[in-house]
Write a protein that holds these residues in place. Structure first.
Motif, PDB file in Angstrom:
ATOM      1  N   GLU A  86       2.585  -1.927   3.467  1.00  0.00           N
ATOM      2  CA  GLU A  86       1.325  -2.313   4.092  1.00  0.00           C
ATOM      3  C   GLU A  86       0.406  -1.061   3.964  1.00  0.00           C
ATOM      4  O   GLU A  86      -0.730  -1.007   3.967  1.00  0.00           O
ATOM      5  N   SER A  87       1.078  -0.018   4.372  1.00  0.00           N
ATOM      6  CA  SER A  87       0.586   1.515   4.544  1.00  0.00           C
ATOM      7  C   SER A  87       0.100   2.110   3.176  1.00  0.00           C
ATOM      8  O   SER A  87      -1.051   2.833   3.119  1.00  0.00           O
ATOM      9  N   LEU A  88       0.806   2.051   2.354  1.00  0.00           N
ATOM     10  CA  LEU A  88       0.675   2.770   0.965  1.00  0.00           C
ATOM     11  C   LEU A  88      -0.031   2.040  -0.245  1.00  0.00           C
ATOM     12  O   LEU A  88      -0.350   2.650  -1.340  1.00  0.00           O
ATOM     13  N   LYS A  89       0.310   0.806  -0.149  1.00  0.00           N
ATOM     14  CA  LYS A  89      -0.025   0.151  -1.275  1.00  0.00           C
ATOM     15  C   LYS A  89      -1.522   0.221  -1.714  1.00  0.00           C
ATOM     16  O   LYS A  89      -2.009   0.369  -2.878  1.00  0.00           O
ATOM     17  N   PRO A  90      -2.580   0.652  -0.931  1.00  0.00           N
ATOM     18  CA  PRO A  90      -3.794   0.775  -1.275  1.00  0.00           C
ATOM     19  C   PRO A  90      -3.896   2.069  -1.966  1.00  0.00           C
ATOM     20  O   PRO A  90      -4.829   2.532  -2.929  1.00  0.00           O
ATOM     21  N   HIS A  91      -2.779   3.041  -1.960  1.00  0.00           N
ATOM     22  CA  HIS A  91      -3.006   4.253  -2.636  1.00  0.00           C
ATOM     23  C   HIS A  91      -1.849   4.801  -3.760  1.00  0.00           C
ATOM     24  O   HIS A  91      -2.168   5.152  -4.699  1.00  0.00           O
ATOM     25  N   ILE A  92      -0.758   3.883  -3.839  1.00  0.00           N
ATOM     26  CA  ILE A  92       0.312   3.771  -4.839  1.00  0.00           C
ATOM     27  C   ILE A  92       0.883   2.518  -5.096  1.00  0.00           C
ATOM     28  O   ILE A  92       0.786   1.594  -4.247  1.00  0.00           O
ATOM     29  N   ASN A  93       1.434   2.427  -6.256  1.00  0.00           N
ATOM     30  CA  ASN A  93       2.082   0.968  -6.595  1.00  0.00           C
ATOM     31  C   ASN A  93       3.460   0.993  -5.882  1.00  0.00           C
ATOM     32  O   ASN A  93       4.451   1.158  -6.702  1.00  0.00           O
ATOM     33  N   ILE A  94       3.553   0.543  -4.639  1.00  0.00           N
ATOM     34  CA  ILE A  94       4.937   0.745  -4.012  1.00  0.00           C
ATOM     35  C   ILE A  94       5.635  -0.430  -4.097  1.00  0.00           C
ATOM     36  O   ILE A  94       4.859  -1.571  -3.715  1.00  0.00           O
ATOM     37  N   ASN A  95       7.047  -0.670  -4.413  1.00  0.00           N
ATOM     38  CA  ASN A  95       7.733  -1.909  -4.067  1.00  0.00           C
ATOM     39  C   ASN A  95       6.907  -3.050  -5.069  1.00  0.00           C
ATOM     40  O   ASN A  95       6.935  -4.177  -4.357  1.00  0.00           O
ATOM     41  N   PRO A  96       6.922  -2.791  -6.280  1.00  0.00           N
ATOM     42  CA  PRO A  96       6.283  -3.777  -6.904  1.00  0.00           C
ATOM     43  C   PRO A  96       7.318  -5.022  -7.030  1.00  0.00           C
ATOM     44  O   PRO A  96       8.310  -4.773  -7.324  1.00  0.00           O
ATOM     45  N   VAL A  97       6.985  -6.280  -7.059  1.00  0.00           N
ATOM     46  CA  VAL A  97       7.678  -7.297  -7.240  1.00  0.00           C
ATOM     47  C   VAL A  97       8.090  -7.524  -8.568  1.00  0.00           C
ATOM     48  O   VAL A  97       7.331  -7.686  -9.441  1.00  0.00           O
ATOM     49  N   THR A  98       9.436  -7.421  -8.742  1.00  0.00           N
ATOM     50  CA  THR A  98       9.903  -7.553 -10.139  1.00  0.00           C
ATOM     51  C   THR A  98      10.964  -8.766  -9.968  1.00  0.00           C
ATOM     52  O   THR A  98      11.790  -8.841  -8.951  1.00  0.00           O
ATOM     53  N   PRO A  99      11.027 -10.030 -10.646  1.00  0.00           N
ATOM     54  CA  PRO A  99      11.908 -11.012 -10.509  1.00  0.00           C
ATOM     55  C   PRO A  99      13.352 -10.472 -10.911  1.00  0.00           C
ATOM     56  O   PRO A  99      13.574  -9.545 -11.757  1.00  0.00           O
ATOM     57  N   LYS A 100      14.265 -11.082  -9.949  1.00  0.00           N
ATOM     58  CA  LYS A 100      15.660 -10.742 -10.188  1.00  0.00           C
ATOM     59  C   LYS A 100      16.302 -12.015 -10.859  1.00  0.00           C
ATOM     60  O   LYS A 100      15.962 -12.677 -10.489  1.00  0.00           O
ATOM     61  N   PRO A 101      17.378 -11.432 -11.593  1.00  0.00           N
ATOM     62  CA  PRO A 101      18.137 -12.622 -12.022  1.00  0.00           C
ATOM     63  C   PRO A 101      18.777 -13.705 -10.994  1.00  0.00           C
ATOM     64  O   PRO A 101      19.067 -13.002  -9.696  1.00  0.00           O
TER      65      PRO A 101
END
Length: 129
Positions: free
Chosen positions: A112-127
């Motif tokens: 919530e706080s950093l997403k506007p500035h950096i690509n943090i915790n991008p959602v990647t599908p897990k098996p």
């Protein structure tokens, strides 16, 4: 915004009044593997650590807590082994729950706080999810 992908990480541990580690992720992993494998030696092998190093950590925690974490069985026909005490069982159960809770809260807050500035915790599908 940068194209790099970043992931949040956090650590927690319990320490005594002197700053000595009583319990944290390392000891959690050690005790979890002892429970799973049935021995300190097997846990040491799995963690690629020396038996003495693992035993030293467990012994230090027992001294700081003033209670035993392991019930050790010596040799015999079936060989020796270790079993967790009820305290050790409770420590890994509650610490594990806390790790999951902490990770979710930290991930949410940082997204919530950093997403506007950096690509943090991008959602990647897990098996299998």
């Amino acid at each position: 915004m940068t194209s790099h992908k970043f992931h949040s990480r956090s650590k927690i541990w319990v320490e005594d009044d002197h700053g000595n580690v009583v319990f944290g992720l390392g000891r959690y992993r050690i005790l979890t593997l002892i429970k799973e494998k049935g021995s300190l030696q097997a846990a040491a092998k799995e963690l690629k650590m020396g038996y003495r190093g693992i035993w030293g950590r467990i012994k230090a925690t027992e001294e700081r807590l003033g209670e035993k974490l392991l019930i050790k069985t010596v040799g015999g026909k079936k060989g020796g082994g270790s079993q967790l005490t009820p305290l050790a069982e409770k420590l890994i159960e509650e610490f594990g729950k806390t790790l999951v809770l902490l990770e979710k809260q930290v991930d949410f807050h940082l997204e919530e706080s950093l997403k506007p500035h950096i690509n943090i915790n991008p959602v990647t599908p897990k098996p299998n999810e």
